[in-house]
Every structure is written in structure tokens, then in C-alpha cells.
Enzyme design. Structure first.
Site, mmCIF file in Angstrom:
data_model
loop_
_atom_site.group_PDB
_atom_site.id
_atom_site.type_symbol
_atom_site.label_atom_id
_atom_site.label_comp_id
_atom_site.label_asym_id
_atom_site.label_seq_id
_atom_site.Cartn_x
_atom_site.Cartn_y
_atom_site.Cartn_z
ATOM 1 N N HIS A 30 0.568 -1.304 -0.066
ATOM 2 C CA HIS A 30 0.028 -0.041 -0.008
ATOM 3 C C HIS A 30 0.943 1.374 -0.137
ATOM 4 O O HIS A 30 2.083 1.191 -0.014
ATOM 5 C CB HIS A 30 -0.919 0.021 1.120
ATOM 6 N N HIS A 33 3.967 1.337 2.305
ATOM 7 C CA HIS A 33 5.333 0.749 1.603
ATOM 8 C C HIS A 33 6.074 1.373 0.404
ATOM 9 O O HIS A 33 7.118 1.477 0.546
ATOM 10 C CB HIS A 33 4.866 -0.883 1.100
ATOM 11 N N GLY A 142 8.593 1.745 8.699
ATOM 12 C CA GLY A 142 7.365 2.723 9.073
ATOM 13 C C GLY A 142 6.929 2.823 10.465
ATOM 14 O O GLY A 142 7.259 1.907 11.247
ATOM 15 N N GLN A 148 8.228 -2.259 16.811
ATOM 16 C CA GLN A 148 8.918 -2.977 15.995
ATOM 17 C C GLN A 148 10.477 -2.220 15.559
ATOM 18 O O GLN A 148 11.617 -2.666 15.486
ATOM 19 C CB GLN A 148 8.373 -3.477 14.667
ATOM 20 N N ILE A 171 1.813 6.505 7.191
ATOM 21 C CA ILE A 171 1.100 7.141 5.699
ATOM 22 C C ILE A 171 -0.437 6.856 6.209
ATOM 23 O O ILE A 171 -0.878 5.710 6.494
ATOM 24 C CB ILE A 171 1.298 6.348 4.658
#
Length: 276
Positions: A30, A33, A142, A148, A171
């Protein structure tokens, strides 16, 4: 764009003098990425993207089998975005013997890790493998998965991995809903309701900016998220970032994070607030 499935072939395709920007993904791409690809293109000679749905980060009764997959779609999007090499291994390639895995010692028992034991062991194991295969100059992640990112940064620091980690912004859709591969599982009404997550997090950030105590901000955030119809709260946390330890009113950087379960999708979102 070249599609590669073999680690040795991937190494042969990259010149040692080339700077490599790496975007690891589990596919079903999406805009989030693709924004990582754009950042990688600006800073490197070559952009490598991986697509691999990593089984070791899924626990029992999680959505490994129904995780969305569409390689033809992903290939087209990656090509259009300007990816130079698309690494697309299978499970046997990534786990040929499966004799050793990375174990996270701190930071994995809060936020997403509290309800997903072993999840981040799986994440860092596959990231370690991918870093060893690709040998990137920089890797792009992201901040939607802020826990993470923090753990990957800690792993890179602890293991002296020669790669720069680039944090990239979340995003969002026009409604404020964070882009996610799992959004495909939301109904139209749930998409509207899920947009309230970001609104509640933004309100919490405003509370911190205006001097409201962390405990009071968290209590209000729980109240706001609990009011979202047809959903249940998995967790709501405000922690020091990137240590992921207990937050204090003197913390210089705080992660305000939440996970909310809808009927078929568990959504995570966060805001990182910096004092001053």
C-alpha cells in the site's frame, strides 16, 4: 526490475560499491510501503524490496493463513514505484535448517508483545536473516510499527550490524486511518469507526503538549477508544521511546500507542510525542 528468489543470486546482483536501500515487507503493498521505497530511492544507488510472509512472527490462532497475498499486484506496484530488485523467497529458503533464532530480552513484553508472546523473536529473526542476505546500507521502516522499529534499532546496536535504520512517518488515509494491509478486512462502517483511533491518539498528544499528566492522558485515551462501536481494546499504553520502558512526566519522548480489535482485523496505531 529483477525478481530474485535465491539469496546467493541476490548477492551476485549487487555490486559491493553500490549503496543499497532495503525495504522489507510482507507484501500486499500500500502507499505506506511505497513511501519507504521513495525514501530509499532518494538516498541510495539501488533499492531492494523483500516480500515474505514470515511464519515465525505469527502465534497460534493468528492470521498467517489468511494474511492477504497477491504477488502479481505487488510486483506491478513495486515495478511502478522504482524498485530495482524484488526479493521473493519461500519459507524453505528463509528457514533451511531453523536451528537458531533471535531472542528479545527487553521491550517485547509490552504493547503488541504483551498479547503476542514470541512475536518479536520472529520479527528480529527474519530481519536478521534479511540483513545478512541483502547487506543493505540503509533499511527503511514505517513508524506505524513503532515497537518493531525500536527493537530493530536495539538489535542493530547490540549486534553491531552495519546498517543505518531509517524511521519513516505513518502514511494515512484521508480519514486519518493508518494504512495497513489488514485494512482490507474492515467493513465500510468499521473503516469509519476505525478512523476514531487516530483522533483519540491526537487528542492524547494534545493533552501531553498542554501539560496534562501521563496517567490522566492515558485514562482519557482508554475512555475514547472504548467508545468506538463494534470493537474491543487490546491495549492502550504510553511508554518512554525508544526504550519502551515506563513513561514519566519527565520523559523527553513518549510513544502513545493502541491496538484495537474489530471483527476481522486487529489495528495498531501510535503517535510519538517529543517534549518541547
Amino acid at each position: 526490475m529483477r525478481i530474485v528468489t535465491d539469496p546467493l543470486a541476490l548477492r551476485d546482483a549487487i555490486s559491493p560499491e553500490t549503496t543499497v536501500g532495503f525495504v522489507p515487507t510482507m507484501g500486499y503493498l500500500h502507499e505506506g510501503h511505497l513511501s519507504l521505497v521513495e525514501a530509499a530511492k532518494q538516498e541510495n544507488d539501488l533499492v531492494v524490496m523483500s516480500i515474505f510472509v514470515n511464519p515465525t512472527q505469527f502465534g497460534p490462532n493468528e492470521d498467517l493463513d489468511r494474511y492477504p497475498r497477491d504477488f502479481d499486484r505487488d510486483e506491478a506496484l513495486a515495478r511502478e514505484a522504482g524498485v530495482d530488485i524484488l526479493f521473493y523467497p519461500d519459507t524453505t529458503t528463509m528457514y533451511p535448517l531453523d536451528m537458531a533464532r533471535v531472542t528479545v530480552r527487553t521491550g517485547a513484553d509490552v504493547l503488541c508483545g504483551a498479547s503476542r508472546p514470541g512475536h518479536f523473536d520472529g520479527v528480529l529473526t527474519v530481519v536478521s536473516k534479511l540483513f545478512n542476505i541483502v547487506r543493505p546500507t540503509r533499511a527503511y521502516f514505517g513508524l506505524k510499527d513503532a515497537q518493531q522499529v525500536a527493537l530493530i534499532e536495539g538489535y542493530v546496536h547490540d549486534y553491531f550490524v552495519p546498517v543505518e535504520i531509517r524511521r519513516c512517518p505513518i502514511i494515512r488515509e484521508a480519514s486519518g486511518l493508518a494504512k495497513s494491509s489488514r485494512n482490507v478486512y474492515l467493513s465500510e462502517s468499521e473503516r469509519i469507526e476505525a478512523a476514531e483511533i487516530n483522533k483519540a491518539l491526537t487528542e492524547a498528544e494534545t493533552g501531553l503538549q498542554t501539560g496534562v499528566a501521563v496517567t490522566a492522558v492515558k485514562a482519557r485515551l482508554i475512555e475514547r477508544l472504548d467508545a468506538i462501536p463494534n470493537s474491543t481494546i487490546d491495549y492502550v499504553e504510553i511508554v518512554d521511546y525508544p526504550t519502551l520502558t515506563e513513561a514519566h512526566d519527565t520523559s523527553q519522548e513518549l510513544l502513545i500507542a493502541a491496538a484495537v480489535q474489530f471483527e476481522r482485523a486487529r489495528l495498531i496505531d501510535n503517535v510519538i510525542w517529543k517534549r518541547g
